[in-house]
Design a protein around this motif. Structure first.
Motif, PDB file in Angstrom:
ATOM      1  N   GLU A 318       0.825  -1.212   0.000  1.00  0.00           N
ATOM      2  CA  GLU A 318       0.000   0.000   0.000  1.00  0.00           C
ATOM      3  C   GLU A 318       0.858   1.261   0.000  1.00  0.00           C
ATOM      4  OE1 GLU A 318      -2.670  -0.189   3.255  1.00  0.00           O
ATOM      5  OE2 GLU A 318      -3.827  -1.903   2.457  1.00  0.00           O
ATOM      6  N   ALA A 319       1.999   1.187   0.677  1.00  0.00           N
ATOM      7  CA  ALA A 319       2.869   2.363   0.752  1.00  0.00           C
ATOM      8  C   ALA A 319       3.911   2.394  -0.363  1.00  0.00           C
ATOM      9  CB  ALA A 319       3.571   2.402   2.110  1.00  0.00           C
ATOM     10  N   LEU A 320       3.952   1.335  -1.155  1.00  0.00           N
ATOM     11  CA  LEU A 320       4.986   1.234  -2.188  1.00  0.00           C
ATOM     12  C   LEU A 320       4.721   2.227  -3.320  1.00  0.00           C
ATOM     13  CD1 LEU A 320       7.454  -0.276  -3.347  1.00  0.00           C
ATOM     14  CD2 LEU A 320       5.845  -1.838  -4.460  1.00  0.00           C
ATOM     15  N   GLU A 321       5.731   3.004  -3.647  1.00  0.00           N
ATOM     16  CA  GLU A 321       5.668   3.917  -4.781  1.00  0.00           C
ATOM     17  C   GLU A 321       6.767   3.540  -5.765  1.00  0.00           C
ATOM     18  OE1 GLU A 321       5.844   7.954  -3.639  1.00  0.00           O
ATOM     19  OE2 GLU A 321       4.145   7.846  -2.241  1.00  0.00           O
ATOM     20  N   LEU A 322       6.369   2.941  -6.862  1.00  0.00           N
ATOM     21  CA  LEU A 322       7.340   2.493  -7.852  1.00  0.00           C
ATOM     22  C   LEU A 322       7.808   3.649  -8.722  1.00  0.00           C
ATOM     23  CD1 LEU A 322       5.915  -0.942  -9.070  1.00  0.00           C
ATOM     24  CD2 LEU A 322       7.901  -0.538  -7.628  1.00  0.00           C
ATOM     25  N   HIS A 323       9.100   3.729  -8.925  1.00  0.00           N
ATOM     26  CA  HIS A 323       9.694   4.710  -9.818  1.00  0.00           C
ATOM     27  C   HIS A 323      10.206   3.977 -11.059  1.00  0.00           C
ATOM     28  CE1 HIS A 323       9.615   7.969  -6.797  1.00  0.00           C
ATOM     29  NE2 HIS A 323       9.760   6.974  -5.936  1.00  0.00           N
ATOM     30  N   PRO A 324      10.476   4.690 -12.137  1.00  0.00           N
ATOM     31  CA  PRO A 324      10.913   4.010 -13.372  1.00  0.00           C
ATOM     32  C   PRO A 324      12.127   3.113 -13.194  1.00  0.00           C
ATOM     33  CG  PRO A 324      10.350   6.305 -13.824  1.00  0.00           C
ATOM     34  CD  PRO A 324      10.297   6.135 -12.344  1.00  0.00           C
ATOM     35  N   ASP A 388       8.607   1.521 -24.132  1.00  0.00           N
ATOM     36  CA  ASP A 388       7.922   0.947 -25.284  1.00  0.00           C
ATOM     37  C   ASP A 388       6.558   0.431 -24.835  1.00  0.00           C
ATOM     38  OD1 ASP A 388       7.113  -1.280 -27.205  1.00  0.00           O
ATOM     39  OD2 ASP A 388       8.872  -0.482 -28.231  1.00  0.00           O
ATOM     40  N   PRO A 389       5.473   0.787 -25.532  1.00  0.00           N
ATOM     41  CA  PRO A 389       4.121   0.369 -25.097  1.00  0.00           C
ATOM     42  C   PRO A 389       3.965  -1.147 -24.964  1.00  0.00           C
ATOM     43  CG  PRO A 389       3.989   2.055 -26.804  1.00  0.00           C
ATOM     44  CD  PRO A 389       5.422   1.657 -26.722  1.00  0.00           C
ATOM     45  N   GLY A 390       4.679  -1.916 -25.759  1.00  0.00           N
ATOM     46  CA  GLY A 390       4.524  -3.364 -25.705  1.00  0.00           C
ATOM     47  C   GLY A 390       5.436  -4.051 -24.716  1.00  0.00           C
ATOM     48  N   TYR A 391       6.358  -3.303 -24.103  1.00  0.00           N
ATOM     49  CA  TYR A 391       7.338  -3.916 -23.211  1.00  0.00           C
ATOM     50  C   TYR A 391       7.435  -3.151 -21.893  1.00  0.00           C
ATOM     51  CZ  TYR A 391       8.886  -6.623 -27.253  1.00  0.00           C
ATOM     52  OH  TYR A 391       8.942  -7.480 -28.323  1.00  0.00           O
ATOM     53  N   GLY A 392       6.318  -2.705 -21.384  1.00  0.00           N
ATOM     54  CA  GLY A 392       6.307  -1.933 -20.150  1.00  0.00           C
ATOM     55  C   GLY A 392       6.642  -2.773 -18.935  1.00  0.00           C
ATOM     56  N   ALA A 393       6.856  -2.095 -17.802  1.00  0.00           N
ATOM     57  CA  ALA A 393       7.228  -2.761 -16.559  1.00  0.00           C
ATOM     58  C   ALA A 393       6.028  -3.498 -15.962  1.00  0.00           C
ATOM     59  CB  ALA A 393       7.765  -1.742 -15.565  1.00  0.00           C
ATOM     60  N   VAL A 394       6.314  -4.571 -15.229  1.00  0.00           N
ATOM     61  CA  VAL A 394       5.296  -5.343 -14.524  1.00  0.00           C
ATOM     62  C   VAL A 394       5.134  -4.756 -13.127  1.00  0.00           C
ATOM     63  CG1 VAL A 394       4.596  -7.629 -13.723  1.00  0.00           C
ATOM     64  CG2 VAL A 394       5.939  -7.391 -15.827  1.00  0.00           C
ATOM     65  N   ASP A 395       3.911  -4.521 -12.717  1.00  0.00           N
ATOM     66  CA  ASP A 395       3.628  -3.964 -11.397  1.00  0.00           C
ATOM     67  C   ASP A 395       3.532  -5.110 -10.384  1.00  0.00           C
ATOM     68  OD1 ASP A 395       2.773  -2.670  -9.143  1.00  0.00           O
ATOM     69  OD2 ASP A 395       1.287  -1.436 -10.177  1.00  0.00           O
ATOM     70  N   PRO A 396       4.424  -5.198  -9.389  1.00  0.00           N
ATOM     71  CA  PRO A 396       4.376  -6.304  -8.416  1.00  0.00           C
ATOM     72  C   PRO A 396       3.113  -6.330  -7.575  1.00  0.00           C
ATOM     73  CG  PRO A 396       6.480  -5.116  -8.326  1.00  0.00           C
ATOM     74  CD  PRO A 396       5.551  -4.295  -9.160  1.00  0.00           C
ATOM     75  N   ARG A 397       2.385  -5.228  -7.517  1.00  0.00           N
ATOM     76  CA  ARG A 397       1.209  -5.159  -6.631  1.00  0.00           C
ATOM     77  C   ARG A 397       0.030  -5.994  -7.111  1.00  0.00           C
ATOM     78  NH1 ARG A 397       1.863   1.319  -6.073  1.00  0.00           N
ATOM     79  NH2 ARG A 397       2.257   0.992  -8.294  1.00  0.00           N
ATOM     80  N   ILE A 398       0.088  -6.511  -8.341  1.00  0.00           N
ATOM     81  CA  ILE A 398      -1.049  -7.284  -8.849  1.00  0.00           C
ATOM     82  C   ILE A 398      -1.004  -8.737  -8.394  1.00  0.00           C
ATOM     83  CG2 ILE A 398      -1.179  -5.804 -10.876  1.00  0.00           C
ATOM     84  CD1 ILE A 398       0.051  -8.037 -12.488  1.00  0.00           C
ATOM     85  N   PHE A 399       0.098  -9.177  -7.801  1.00  0.00           N
ATOM     86  CA  PHE A 399       0.215 -10.574  -7.393  1.00  0.00           C
ATOM     87  C   PHE A 399      -0.270 -10.767  -5.962  1.00  0.00           C
ATOM     88  CE2 PHE A 399       3.476 -10.004 -10.675  1.00  0.00           C
ATOM     89  CZ  PHE A 399       3.154 -11.060 -11.529  1.00  0.00           C
TER      90      PHE A 399
END
Length: 451
Positions: A318-324, A388-399
Protein backbone atom coordinates in the motif's frame (compact mmCIF):
# COMPACT_ATOMS: atom_id res chain seq x y z
CA UNK A 1 49.30 -40.49 -57.43
CA UNK A 2 50.59 -41.99 -54.20
CA UNK A 3 51.44 -38.54 -52.85
CA UNK A 4 48.04 -37.10 -53.76
CA UNK A 5 46.19 -36.44 -50.45
CA UNK A 6 42.82 -36.47 -52.24
CA UNK A 7 43.59 -39.95 -53.59
CA UNK A 8 44.59 -41.12 -50.09
CA UNK A 9 41.36 -39.70 -48.68
CA UNK A 10 39.35 -41.48 -51.36
CA UNK A 11 41.07 -44.78 -50.58
CA UNK A 12 40.22 -44.49 -46.88
CA UNK A 13 36.71 -43.43 -47.79
CA UNK A 14 36.36 -46.54 -49.99
CA UNK A 15 37.13 -48.71 -46.96
CA UNK A 16 34.61 -46.84 -44.81
CA UNK A 17 31.92 -47.01 -47.50
CA UNK A 18 32.53 -50.74 -47.90
CA UNK A 19 32.13 -51.27 -44.17
CA UNK A 20 28.89 -49.26 -44.14
CA UNK A 21 27.44 -51.23 -47.05
CA UNK A 22 28.17 -54.51 -45.30
CA UNK A 23 26.50 -53.38 -42.10
CA UNK A 24 23.60 -51.38 -43.48
CA UNK A 25 20.09 -52.57 -44.23
CA UNK A 26 19.13 -50.52 -47.29
CA UNK A 27 15.55 -49.34 -47.84
CA UNK A 28 15.45 -51.37 -51.09
CA UNK A 29 15.94 -54.57 -49.07
CA UNK A 30 12.96 -53.55 -46.96
CA UNK A 31 10.77 -53.03 -50.03
CA UNK A 32 10.79 -49.24 -49.58
CA UNK A 33 10.77 -46.84 -52.49
CA UNK A 34 12.33 -43.45 -52.35
CA UNK A 35 14.96 -41.08 -53.69
CA UNK A 36 18.48 -42.18 -54.54
CA UNK A 37 20.61 -42.79 -51.43
CA UNK A 38 23.82 -40.77 -51.11
CA UNK A 39 25.81 -43.69 -49.69
CA UNK A 40 25.13 -45.69 -52.86
CA UNK A 41 27.44 -43.28 -54.66
CA UNK A 42 31.19 -43.92 -55.08
CA UNK A 43 33.35 -42.51 -52.33
CA UNK A 44 34.94 -39.97 -54.70
CA UNK A 45 31.53 -38.48 -55.57
CA UNK A 46 30.53 -38.27 -51.90
CA UNK A 47 33.74 -36.41 -51.13
CA UNK A 48 33.09 -34.12 -54.08
CA UNK A 49 29.56 -33.35 -52.84
CA UNK A 50 30.77 -32.68 -49.29
CA UNK A 51 33.43 -30.31 -50.64
CA UNK A 52 30.63 -27.85 -51.50
CA UNK A 53 29.42 -27.75 -47.90
CA UNK A 54 30.56 -25.60 -44.99
CA UNK A 55 32.17 -26.89 -41.80
CA UNK A 56 28.92 -27.00 -39.81
CA UNK A 57 27.12 -29.01 -42.52
CA UNK A 58 30.00 -31.50 -42.83
CA UNK A 59 30.04 -32.00 -39.05
CA UNK A 60 26.26 -32.49 -38.98
CA UNK A 61 26.57 -35.09 -41.75
CA UNK A 62 29.25 -36.89 -39.72
CA UNK A 63 26.85 -37.13 -36.77
CA UNK A 64 24.22 -39.15 -38.68
CA UNK A 65 25.87 -42.45 -37.66
CA UNK A 66 29.19 -43.87 -36.48
CA UNK A 67 30.18 -45.22 -39.90
CA UNK A 68 29.58 -41.87 -41.59
CA UNK A 69 31.67 -40.27 -38.82
CA UNK A 70 34.53 -42.64 -39.65
CA UNK A 71 34.11 -41.80 -43.33
CA UNK A 72 34.39 -38.04 -42.72
CA UNK A 73 37.31 -38.39 -40.31
CA UNK A 74 39.07 -40.65 -42.79
CA UNK A 75 39.14 -37.89 -45.40
CA UNK A 76 41.72 -35.13 -45.05
CA UNK A 77 39.30 -32.33 -45.92
CA UNK A 78 36.81 -33.80 -43.41
CA UNK A 79 39.39 -33.50 -40.64
CA UNK A 80 40.06 -29.92 -41.71
CA UNK A 81 36.36 -29.08 -41.31
CA UNK A 82 36.26 -30.77 -37.90
CA UNK A 83 39.35 -28.84 -36.78
CA UNK A 84 37.83 -25.56 -38.01
CA UNK A 85 34.67 -26.12 -35.99
CA UNK A 86 36.71 -27.23 -33.00
CA UNK A 87 38.65 -23.93 -33.08
CA UNK A 88 35.37 -22.01 -33.28
CA UNK A 89 34.18 -23.79 -30.14
CA UNK A 90 37.21 -22.65 -28.13
CA UNK A 91 37.61 -19.42 -26.23
CA UNK A 92 38.65 -16.30 -28.07
CA UNK A 93 42.33 -15.93 -27.18
CA UNK A 94 42.20 -12.12 -27.46
CA UNK A 95 39.43 -11.39 -24.96
CA UNK A 96 39.17 -14.82 -23.31
CA UNK A 97 35.43 -14.85 -24.00
CA UNK A 98 33.74 -18.03 -25.27
CA UNK A 99 32.62 -17.87 -28.86
CA UNK A 100 28.91 -17.82 -29.69
CA UNK A 101 29.28 -21.17 -31.49
CA UNK A 102 30.59 -22.81 -28.33
CA UNK A 103 27.84 -21.37 -26.14
CA UNK A 104 25.14 -22.42 -28.60
CA UNK A 105 26.60 -25.90 -29.04
CA UNK A 106 26.98 -26.63 -25.32
CA UNK A 107 23.55 -25.20 -24.53
CA UNK A 108 21.89 -27.47 -27.09
CA UNK A 109 23.96 -30.43 -25.92
CA UNK A 110 22.90 -29.90 -22.32
CA UNK A 111 19.23 -29.93 -23.34
CA UNK A 112 19.57 -33.60 -24.34
CA UNK A 113 21.13 -34.74 -21.07
CA UNK A 114 19.01 -34.72 -17.89
CA UNK A 115 21.92 -34.14 -15.48
CA UNK A 116 24.07 -31.65 -17.36
CA UNK A 117 23.93 -27.88 -17.52
CA UNK A 118 26.18 -25.29 -19.11
CA UNK A 119 28.15 -22.84 -17.00
CA UNK A 120 28.30 -19.43 -18.69
CA UNK A 121 31.44 -18.46 -16.79
CA UNK A 122 33.77 -21.36 -17.70
CA UNK A 123 31.70 -22.34 -20.77
CA UNK A 124 31.77 -26.03 -19.89
CA UNK A 125 29.21 -28.69 -19.01
CA UNK A 126 28.70 -29.58 -15.35
CA UNK A 127 26.77 -32.21 -13.46
CA UNK A 128 23.53 -31.26 -11.73
CA UNK A 129 24.15 -29.40 -8.46
CA UNK A 130 21.44 -31.36 -6.67
CA UNK A 131 21.75 -34.77 -8.34
CA UNK A 132 18.21 -34.43 -9.68
CA UNK A 133 17.30 -35.07 -13.31
CA UNK A 134 15.86 -32.45 -15.60
CA UNK A 135 12.55 -33.30 -17.20
CA UNK A 136 13.13 -33.79 -20.94
CA UNK A 137 10.07 -34.15 -23.22
CA UNK A 138 10.10 -37.31 -25.30
CA UNK A 139 9.86 -37.08 -29.07
CA UNK A 140 6.65 -39.09 -28.90
CA UNK A 141 5.11 -36.36 -26.76
CA UNK A 142 5.61 -33.75 -29.46
CA UNK A 143 3.91 -33.83 -32.81
CA UNK A 144 5.35 -32.25 -35.93
CA UNK A 145 3.25 -29.13 -35.45
CA UNK A 146 4.34 -28.87 -31.80
CA UNK A 147 8.01 -29.05 -32.77
CA UNK A 148 7.48 -26.48 -35.51
CA UNK A 149 5.75 -24.09 -33.09
CA UNK A 150 7.98 -24.84 -30.09
CA UNK A 151 8.73 -21.60 -28.26
CA UNK A 152 10.93 -22.82 -25.45
CA UNK A 153 10.23 -23.78 -21.86
CA UNK A 154 10.23 -21.86 -18.63
CA UNK A 155 13.04 -23.31 -16.49
CA UNK A 156 14.36 -22.44 -13.04
CA UNK A 157 18.09 -23.07 -13.20
CA UNK A 158 20.45 -25.86 -12.11
CA UNK A 159 19.08 -25.90 -8.54
CA UNK A 160 15.60 -26.82 -9.79
CA UNK A 161 16.12 -28.98 -12.91
CA UNK A 162 12.99 -31.06 -12.33
CA UNK A 163 10.62 -28.12 -12.88
CA UNK A 164 9.75 -26.95 -16.39
CA UNK A 165 6.65 -25.24 -17.78
CA UNK A 166 5.87 -25.46 -21.48
CA UNK A 167 4.15 -22.81 -23.57
CA UNK A 168 0.92 -24.87 -24.02
CA UNK A 169 0.72 -25.64 -20.29
CA UNK A 170 1.31 -22.01 -19.33
CA UNK A 171 -1.34 -20.58 -21.61
CA UNK A 172 -3.80 -23.40 -20.99
CA UNK A 173 -5.19 -21.48 -18.02
CA UNK A 174 -5.97 -18.46 -20.15
CA UNK A 175 -7.70 -20.63 -22.77
CA UNK A 176 -9.69 -22.71 -20.25
CA UNK A 177 -10.81 -19.78 -18.12
CA UNK A 178 -10.97 -17.00 -20.69
CA UNK A 179 -14.66 -16.29 -19.95
CA UNK A 180 -14.28 -16.18 -16.15
CA UNK A 181 -10.89 -14.57 -15.70
CA UNK A 182 -10.74 -11.14 -14.19
CA UNK A 183 -7.88 -8.90 -13.12
CA UNK A 184 -5.63 -10.68 -10.64
CA UNK A 185 -7.18 -14.12 -11.11
CA UNK A 186 -4.66 -16.64 -9.67
CA UNK A 187 -3.49 -19.31 -12.10
CA UNK A 188 -3.06 -22.27 -9.75
CA UNK A 189 -1.72 -24.58 -12.51
CA UNK A 190 1.43 -22.47 -12.58
CA UNK A 191 1.91 -22.50 -8.81
CA UNK A 192 5.03 -24.21 -7.45
CA UNK A 193 5.92 -24.32 -3.77
CA UNK A 194 8.86 -26.47 -2.68
CA UNK A 195 10.35 -27.38 0.67
CA UNK A 196 13.69 -26.00 1.76
CA UNK A 197 16.54 -28.23 0.60
CA UNK A 198 20.30 -28.30 1.05
CA UNK A 199 22.36 -27.37 -2.02
CA UNK A 200 25.82 -26.29 -3.06
CA UNK A 201 25.47 -22.81 -4.51
CA UNK A 202 27.29 -23.23 -7.80
CA UNK A 203 30.22 -25.11 -9.30
CA UNK A 204 33.84 -24.35 -8.38
CA UNK A 205 34.24 -21.73 -11.12
CA UNK A 206 31.24 -19.78 -9.74
CA UNK A 207 31.64 -20.75 -6.11
CA UNK A 208 35.34 -21.24 -5.25
CA UNK A 209 34.56 -21.10 -1.51
CA UNK A 210 32.21 -24.12 -1.80
CA UNK A 211 29.42 -22.14 -0.13
CA UNK A 212 26.39 -24.26 0.79
CA UNK A 213 22.94 -23.13 1.79
CA UNK A 214 19.28 -24.04 1.83
CA UNK A 215 17.14 -23.09 -1.18
CA UNK A 216 13.42 -22.76 -1.86
CA UNK A 217 11.32 -22.00 -4.94
CA UNK A 218 7.80 -20.54 -5.15
CA UNK A 219 5.83 -19.35 -8.18
CA UNK A 220 2.41 -17.91 -8.95
CA UNK A 221 0.65 -16.45 -11.97
CA UNK A 222 -2.21 -14.09 -12.72
CA UNK A 223 -4.03 -13.14 -15.90
CA UNK A 224 -4.81 -9.48 -16.52
CA UNK A 225 -6.64 -8.42 -19.69
CA UNK A 226 -5.69 -11.67 -21.40
CA UNK A 227 -1.97 -11.36 -20.57
CA UNK A 228 -0.22 -13.96 -18.45
CA UNK A 229 1.88 -12.40 -15.68
CA UNK A 230 4.31 -14.57 -13.70
CA UNK A 231 5.90 -14.13 -10.27
CA UNK A 232 8.87 -16.32 -9.33
CA UNK A 233 10.49 -16.24 -5.87
CA UNK A 234 13.88 -17.87 -5.32
CA UNK A 235 15.25 -18.00 -1.78
CA UNK A 236 18.55 -19.05 -0.28
CA UNK A 237 19.47 -19.30 3.40
CA UNK A 238 23.16 -18.72 4.22
CA UNK A 239 25.36 -18.63 7.28
CA UNK A 240 25.93 -14.98 8.27
CA UNK A 241 29.70 -15.18 7.66
CA UNK A 242 29.07 -16.50 4.13
CA UNK A 243 27.03 -13.50 2.98
CA UNK A 244 30.00 -11.31 2.07
CA UNK A 245 31.88 -13.91 -0.07
CA UNK A 246 28.60 -14.83 -1.79
CA UNK A 247 27.82 -11.22 -2.76
CA UNK A 248 31.44 -10.63 -3.75
CA UNK A 249 31.14 -13.43 -6.31
CA UNK A 250 27.82 -12.03 -7.46
CA UNK A 251 29.39 -8.59 -7.96
CA UNK A 252 31.65 -9.71 -10.75
CA UNK A 253 29.96 -12.80 -12.19
CA UNK A 254 26.40 -13.57 -13.10
CA UNK A 255 25.01 -16.03 -10.57
CA UNK A 256 22.78 -17.87 -13.03
CA UNK A 257 23.49 -21.15 -11.25
CA UNK A 258 21.73 -19.86 -8.12
CA UNK A 259 19.34 -17.13 -9.26
CA UNK A 260 17.61 -17.41 -12.65
CA UNK A 261 15.70 -14.42 -13.97
CA UNK A 262 15.32 -15.05 -17.73
CA UNK A 263 17.20 -16.76 -20.56
CA UNK A 264 19.49 -13.71 -20.82
CA UNK A 265 20.89 -14.25 -17.29
CA UNK A 266 20.30 -10.70 -16.16
CA UNK A 267 22.87 -9.02 -13.95
CA UNK A 268 21.83 -9.04 -10.28
CA UNK A 269 24.48 -6.41 -9.54
CA UNK A 270 21.84 -3.82 -10.46
CA UNK A 271 19.55 -4.82 -7.59
CA UNK A 272 21.86 -2.93 -5.20
CA UNK A 273 22.57 0.76 -4.84
CA UNK A 274 25.42 1.44 -5.15
CA UNK A 275 26.13 -1.48 -7.46
CA UNK A 276 28.11 -4.29 -5.88
CA UNK A 277 30.75 -3.99 -8.60
CA UNK A 278 31.47 -0.36 -7.67
CA UNK A 279 31.93 -0.62 -3.88
CA UNK A 280 35.26 -0.94 -2.06
CA UNK A 281 35.26 -4.48 -0.68
CA UNK A 282 38.22 -3.83 1.59
CA UNK A 283 36.01 -1.51 3.65
CA UNK A 284 33.96 -4.53 4.77
CA UNK A 285 37.07 -6.05 6.33
CA UNK A 286 37.03 -3.28 8.93
CA UNK A 287 33.52 -4.02 10.24
CA UNK A 288 31.83 -7.03 11.80
CA UNK A 289 29.58 -9.61 10.17
CA UNK A 290 26.36 -8.08 11.52
CA UNK A 291 27.22 -4.59 10.26
CA UNK A 292 28.23 -6.05 6.90
CA UNK A 293 24.83 -7.70 6.50
CA UNK A 294 23.08 -4.49 7.56
CA UNK A 295 25.05 -2.65 4.88
CA UNK A 296 23.84 -5.04 2.18
CA UNK A 297 20.24 -4.73 3.42
CA UNK A 298 20.44 -0.93 3.13
CA UNK A 299 21.82 -1.22 -0.40
CA UNK A 300 18.78 -3.24 -1.52
CA UNK A 301 16.12 -0.98 0.00
CA UNK A 302 17.95 2.13 -1.27
CA UNK A 303 17.59 0.67 -4.77
CA UNK A 304 13.83 0.35 -4.19
CA UNK A 305 13.75 3.89 -2.70
CA UNK A 306 12.11 2.53 0.44
CA UNK A 307 12.23 4.53 3.65
CA UNK A 308 13.21 1.42 5.65
CA UNK A 309 13.91 -2.26 4.92
CA UNK A 310 10.84 -4.50 4.56
CA UNK A 311 9.89 -6.88 7.35
CA UNK A 312 9.43 -10.65 7.18
CA UNK A 313 5.92 -10.13 5.73
CA UNK A 314 7.41 -8.53 2.62
CA UNK A 315 7.02 -5.16 1.03
CA UNK A 316 4.26 -2.84 2.21
CA UNK A 317 2.34 -2.83 -1.06
CA UNK A 318 0.00 0.00 0.00
CA UNK A 319 2.87 2.36 0.75
CA UNK A 320 4.99 1.23 -2.19
CA UNK A 321 5.67 3.92 -4.78
CA UNK A 322 7.34 2.49 -7.85
CA UNK A 323 9.69 4.71 -9.82
CA UNK A 324 10.91 4.01 -13.37
CA UNK A 325 14.21 2.65 -12.06
CA UNK A 326 13.03 1.04 -8.82
CA UNK A 327 13.20 -2.51 -10.16
CA UNK A 328 16.18 -3.97 -11.96
CA UNK A 329 15.28 -5.47 -15.32
CA UNK A 330 16.35 -7.02 -18.60
CA UNK A 331 16.73 -4.85 -21.70
CA UNK A 332 15.83 -7.76 -24.01
CA UNK A 333 12.57 -9.08 -22.53
CA UNK A 334 9.76 -8.16 -20.13
CA UNK A 335 11.53 -9.35 -16.95
CA UNK A 336 11.85 -7.29 -13.76
CA UNK A 337 13.49 -8.37 -10.51
CA UNK A 338 14.52 -7.22 -7.04
CA UNK A 339 16.46 -8.59 -4.05
CA UNK A 340 15.33 -8.56 -0.42
CA UNK A 341 17.50 -9.64 2.55
CA UNK A 342 16.35 -10.78 6.01
CA UNK A 343 18.83 -11.34 8.85
CA UNK A 344 17.62 -14.13 11.15
CA UNK A 345 20.80 -14.21 13.25
CA UNK A 346 22.34 -17.65 13.74
CA UNK A 347 19.25 -19.12 12.05
CA UNK A 348 20.66 -17.78 8.79
CA UNK A 349 20.47 -14.86 6.40
CA UNK A 350 17.64 -15.18 3.88
CA UNK A 351 18.29 -13.72 0.42
CA UNK A 352 15.19 -13.46 -1.78
CA UNK A 353 15.06 -12.79 -5.51
CA UNK A 354 11.59 -11.84 -6.80
CA UNK A 355 11.20 -12.04 -10.58
CA UNK A 356 8.20 -10.57 -12.42
CA UNK A 357 7.53 -11.42 -16.07
CA UNK A 358 4.90 -10.42 -18.60
CA UNK A 359 4.35 -13.26 -21.10
CA UNK A 360 1.51 -11.54 -22.96
CA UNK A 361 -1.17 -13.72 -24.57
CA UNK A 362 -0.64 -17.06 -26.31
CA UNK A 363 0.23 -15.42 -29.65
CA UNK A 364 2.64 -12.87 -28.19
CA UNK A 365 6.42 -13.22 -28.77
CA UNK A 366 7.07 -12.23 -25.15
CA UNK A 367 7.19 -15.84 -23.91
CA UNK A 368 9.83 -16.75 -26.46
CA UNK A 369 11.79 -13.57 -25.68
CA UNK A 370 11.90 -14.45 -21.98
CA UNK A 371 12.39 -18.22 -22.15
CA UNK A 372 14.03 -19.19 -25.41
CA UNK A 373 15.31 -16.43 -27.66
CA UNK A 374 18.76 -15.68 -26.22
CA UNK A 375 19.20 -12.79 -28.67
CA UNK A 376 15.90 -11.12 -27.83
CA UNK A 377 14.61 -7.72 -28.90
CA UNK A 378 17.48 -5.64 -27.57
CA UNK A 379 16.97 -2.10 -26.31
CA UNK A 380 19.82 0.21 -25.36
CA UNK A 381 18.67 0.41 -21.72
CA UNK A 382 16.00 -1.07 -19.47
CA UNK A 383 14.30 2.34 -19.23
CA UNK A 384 14.05 2.51 -23.00
CA UNK A 385 12.46 -0.92 -23.06
CA UNK A 386 9.93 0.08 -20.39
CA UNK A 387 8.92 3.17 -22.37
CA UNK A 388 7.92 0.95 -25.28
CA UNK A 389 4.12 0.37 -25.10
CA UNK A 390 4.52 -3.36 -25.70
CA UNK A 391 7.34 -3.92 -23.21
CA UNK A 392 6.31 -1.93 -20.15
CA UNK A 393 7.23 -2.76 -16.56
CA UNK A 394 5.30 -5.34 -14.52
CA UNK A 395 3.63 -3.96 -11.40
CA UNK A 396 4.38 -6.30 -8.42
CA UNK A 397 1.21 -5.16 -6.63
CA UNK A 398 -1.05 -7.28 -8.85
CA UNK A 399 0.22 -10.57 -7.39
CA UNK A 400 -1.33 -12.21 -4.30
CA UNK A 401 2.05 -12.71 -2.55
CA UNK A 402 4.01 -9.55 -1.66
CA UNK A 403 7.65 -9.52 -2.77
CA UNK A 404 10.28 -10.05 -0.13
CA UNK A 405 8.10 -12.25 2.06
CA UNK A 406 10.19 -14.52 4.29
CA UNK A 407 9.72 -18.31 4.30
CA UNK A 408 11.80 -18.91 7.44
CA UNK A 409 8.69 -20.10 9.30
CA UNK A 410 7.91 -22.73 6.65
CA UNK A 411 7.59 -26.23 8.24
CA UNK A 412 10.57 -27.45 6.20
CA UNK A 413 12.87 -24.59 7.24
CA UNK A 414 16.22 -25.78 8.64
CA UNK A 415 16.89 -25.51 12.36
CA UNK A 416 19.85 -23.59 13.79
CA UNK A 417 21.78 -26.85 14.18
CA UNK A 418 21.21 -27.62 10.50
CA UNK A 419 22.65 -24.23 9.59
CA UNK A 420 25.75 -24.87 11.71
CA UNK A 421 26.28 -28.16 9.87
CA UNK A 422 26.79 -26.21 6.65
CA UNK A 423 30.45 -25.83 7.62
CA UNK A 424 30.85 -29.59 7.50
CA UNK A 425 29.11 -29.83 4.11
CA UNK A 426 31.47 -27.22 2.72
CA UNK A 427 34.52 -29.03 4.11
CA UNK A 428 33.45 -32.32 2.55
CA UNK A 429 32.79 -30.66 -0.80
CA UNK A 430 36.27 -29.11 -0.76
CA UNK A 431 37.93 -32.46 0.07
CA UNK A 432 35.97 -34.17 -2.68
CA UNK A 433 37.07 -31.55 -5.20
CA UNK A 434 40.72 -31.84 -4.11
CA UNK A 435 40.66 -35.62 -4.47
CA UNK A 436 39.09 -35.39 -7.90
CA UNK A 437 41.22 -32.63 -9.46
CA UNK A 438 44.35 -31.90 -7.43
CA UNK A 439 45.59 -35.42 -6.67
CA UNK A 440 45.60 -36.55 -10.34
CA UNK A 441 47.43 -33.32 -11.19
CA UNK A 442 50.05 -34.04 -8.51
CA UNK A 443 50.55 -37.60 -9.76
CA UNK A 444 51.02 -36.29 -13.30
CA UNK A 445 53.66 -33.78 -12.14
CA UNK A 446 55.49 -36.53 -10.21
CA UNK A 447 55.50 -38.80 -13.26
CA UNK A 448 56.92 -35.99 -15.38
CA UNK A 449 59.62 -35.38 -12.77
CA UNK A 450 60.63 -39.04 -12.77
CA UNK A 451 60.93 -39.11 -16.54
Amino acid sequence: MENNPYHASAERAHVAIGTMRKRAVWPAQLGMKGPFRILDLPAELILCILSFLGSKEVVLFSLTCKDVSRFVRGAKFGRLHLDALHRALQRDEENLEPGYERVEFLHLLSQDHPRLFMCYRCCKLHQSLTGEDRLIPQDSDLGNEDIKEWKGELVFGPLWPQYTISHPAAFGITADNRATLGPGYPGTQLSISTDWKLARLGTFCNNPDFIHGYVKLDTEAVVVNGSLLFHKTQRILLLPERVKPFFKCMAFYRMEQVFTSCCHNSDLDHTFRPFLSTIHWNDFDKIGVRDTISGFIKMTHYQMLLSEPPGVDGWDMEALELHPDSLAGCNRCTTEYAVTIHNHGRAGVEIILDVFQDFGDSSSPKWQNCCFDSQGTAFNTVLQRRRDPGYGAVDPRIFPTPPGKSAKEHPSAPATRDMEDLHEHERRAMLKWMCKYLEPLGRKENEQGLT
